[in-house]
Design an enzyme around this catalytic site. Sequence first.
Site, mmCIF file in Angstrom:
data_model
loop_
_atom_site.group_PDB
_atom_site.id
_atom_site.type_symbol
_atom_site.label_atom_id
_atom_site.label_comp_id
_atom_site.label_asym_id
_atom_site.label_seq_id
_atom_site.Cartn_x
_atom_site.Cartn_y
_atom_site.Cartn_z
ATOM 1 N N TYR A 58 0.948 -1.463 0.339
ATOM 2 C CA TYR A 58 0.037 -0.015 0.297
ATOM 3 C C TYR A 58 0.706 1.013 0.312
ATOM 4 O O TYR A 58 1.340 1.651 0.587
ATOM 5 C CB TYR A 58 -0.993 -0.450 1.142
ATOM 6 C CG TYR A 58 -1.886 -1.161 1.039
ATOM 7 C CD1 TYR A 58 -2.394 -1.974 0.518
ATOM 8 C CD2 TYR A 58 -2.158 -1.480 2.898
ATOM 9 C CE1 TYR A 58 -3.514 -3.034 0.725
ATOM 10 C CE2 TYR A 58 -3.802 -1.948 2.488
ATOM 11 C CZ TYR A 58 -4.070 -2.844 1.344
ATOM 12 O OH TYR A 58 -4.611 -3.833 1.145
ATOM 13 N N LEU A 211 -18.373 -1.323 1.911
ATOM 14 C CA LEU A 211 -19.176 -0.541 1.480
ATOM 15 C C LEU A 211 -18.862 0.184 0.482
ATOM 16 O O LEU A 211 -19.075 0.634 -0.600
ATOM 17 C CB LEU A 211 -18.954 1.048 2.015
ATOM 18 C CG LEU A 211 -19.285 1.173 4.073
ATOM 19 C CD1 LEU A 211 -19.223 2.291 4.603
ATOM 20 C CD2 LEU A 211 -21.333 0.860 4.126
ATOM 21 N N ARG A 213 -15.851 0.549 -1.145
ATOM 22 C CA ARG A 213 -14.665 1.131 -1.575
ATOM 23 C C ARG A 213 -16.197 3.446 -1.742
ATOM 24 O O ARG A 213 -15.570 3.893 -2.356
ATOM 25 C CB ARG A 213 -15.003 1.578 -2.965
ATOM 26 C CG ARG A 213 -13.603 -0.092 -3.073
ATOM 27 C CD ARG A 213 -12.827 -0.309 -4.510
ATOM 28 N NE ARG A 213 -12.702 -1.244 -4.178
ATOM 29 C CZ ARG A 213 -12.267 -2.579 -3.826
ATOM 30 N NH1 ARG A 213 -14.301 -2.759 -4.359
ATOM 31 N NH2 ARG A 213 -11.401 -3.420 -3.619
#
Length: 336
Positions: A58, A211, A213
């Site tokens: 990430y 959710l 994204r």
Amino acid sequence: MNLPTRTLGTTGPRTAAVGLGCMGMSALYGESDRAESVATVHAALDAGVTLLDTGDFYAMGHNEMLIGEALRSAPAAARANALTSVKFGALRDPDGGWSGYDGRPQAVRNFVAYSLQRLGVDHIDVYRIARLDPDVPIEETVGAIAELVEKGHVRHIGLSEVGAETIRRAAATAPISDLQIEYSLISRGIEDTILPTTRELGIGITAYGVLSRGLISGHYTRDRQLTPGDFRSFSPRFQGENLDHNLDLVEQLRKIAEQKGVSVAQIAIAWVLSRGDDIVPLIGARSRTRLTEALGALDVTLDDTELAAIEAAVPAGAAAGERYPAAQMAHLDSER
């Protein structure tokens, strides 16, 4: 604060019923505020959230370093209760590109060494390859993590986005605590064969994308301007007619939420929580405001009538568009 707890499978750790997905604090959803991100991690730990989920790729280590900073500056008690869940294996380049996955045992040992340093911890609680390496048998990758467990560098072995056959092969190699996989009202593919397999084998689920994204958060609008590199700028579900269709589903969900006096995000998270005590949703909050809203889902109980209404409003398969672009879908063993 005492939150309800759940166990990641029969062999994994006990954790708060929801975890904090930290990816968005570093990558793929536009600019983020580092100070607010650290404050959000602190607020989550203070609220009783224990599981912090990240990936070494990430923003090329940025997210692990951010979590390391948050852990170092958190109160000792909160830091002691924190559990780290780390994905590895994705290969990146300096321009942010992706070039496959590496699940070779020597690569596993290399990846974990860097993660331990960036996080500032002496062990990782759950360690998993982010996607199946098609060139390396899952037995070899899992076996390498099992060796790290024996040496104390890792506590538990997880999986990510793999299908039922791969799950069985992995579980025959070493104890598996949980499978991390997308699961939400509009991403229900695991219900056919994957979820029955994990339940048969006593493997938990950490559900990301609850959710979708932000798509079914109740906050996303058709005219939202996205920054370059935002995943949603090329995600099929956020494009053109697909977006219109999917936001129409959200409006149907909003009617149910308003009748119950809760937010759309809260009812969407509560739905995932209702699917079984073996499922721990990951909240992708990037701010304390969104975190507070998401944690409110733990106070939402859905009765049979409400669950039926949600099912009618957003039935399985109702979403328009795949959950990833075609090139990324090709890496998903879970979709084969």
